[in-house]
Enzyme design. Sequence first.
Site, PDB file in Angstrom:
ATOM      1  N   ASN A 118     -19.433  28.295 -32.646  1.00 43.27           N
ATOM      2  CA  ASN A 118     -20.446  27.348 -32.134  1.00 43.27           C
ATOM      3  C   ASN A 118     -20.875  27.634 -30.697  1.00 43.27           C
ATOM      4  OD1 ASN A 118     -18.111  26.579 -30.844  1.00 43.27           O
ATOM      5  ND2 ASN A 118     -18.288  24.398 -31.305  1.00 43.27           N
ATOM      6  N   LYS A 119     -20.536  28.804 -30.149  1.00 40.47           N
ATOM      7  CA  LYS A 119     -20.866  29.088 -28.743  1.00 40.47           C
ATOM      8  C   LYS A 119     -22.189  29.843 -28.608  1.00 40.47           C
ATOM      9  CE  LYS A 119     -17.139  27.071 -27.992  1.00 40.47           C
ATOM     10  NZ  LYS A 119     -16.282  26.401 -27.120  1.00 40.47           N
ATOM     11  N   ASN A 120     -22.654  29.954 -27.346  1.00 42.57           N
ATOM     12  CA  ASN A 120     -23.949  30.580 -27.052  1.00 42.57           C
ATOM     13  C   ASN A 120     -24.055  31.982 -27.644  1.00 42.57           C
ATOM     14  OD1 ASN A 120     -22.611  29.038 -24.948  1.00 42.57           O
ATOM     15  ND2 ASN A 120     -24.548  29.054 -23.856  1.00 42.57           N
TER      16      ASN A 120
END
Length: 180
Positions: free
Chosen positions: A149-151
């Site tokens: 779910n990170k950039n």
Amino acid sequence: KTKEFEEKFKSKVGAQAALALNSCTAGLHLAMVLHKIGPEDEVITTPMTFCATANVIEHQGGNVVLADVDPETLLINPIEIEKKISKKTKVILPVHYAGHPCDMDTINRMAKKHGVAVVEDAAHCMPSKIGDKWVGSGSNLALFSFYANKNMTTGEGGMMTGPQALVDEARVLALHGMSH
Ligand SMILES: *Cc1c(COP(=O)(O)O)cnc(C)c1O
């Protein structure tokens, strides 16, 4: 592939050294080990974060001390940090929330004045700059996450950047004490 990723990441952010890990949590934990956090020690961090930031302090038996955020930016407020500094403070652990970097000039100055280390939780912070400097290019250990779910993601994964000597020590610790 991992070596190539470390090299590219290192040159992208202008870090002294980079170490790829299985998670940002592992990197934060290693940072607590490198700064020798133990039962008598306090680490100042923010309540506005994922639980991993506080958990790694407790993994080492250290004490979590929360300093409140600025309600506008949701970033840890240096004025609140200063109120929480005690003789037991060993590390300040700010989180660059949602890609927005903390006021590192003030935090670094304060840490220097009180003789404490700074570790940057940069889990949400690839890519990000403060002025013309990339987060992760300074002399603090900085930890990035590549969780789903990170950039920027690899599915699971993390990166440590920081001074060569500390990152070299982390590389050995991350491989069960083996150097090759
Ligand atoms: C996601 C996250 C972590 C943990 O990252 P992992 O790579 O999943 O271990 C740590 N800190 C913050 C602020 C996060 O959002």
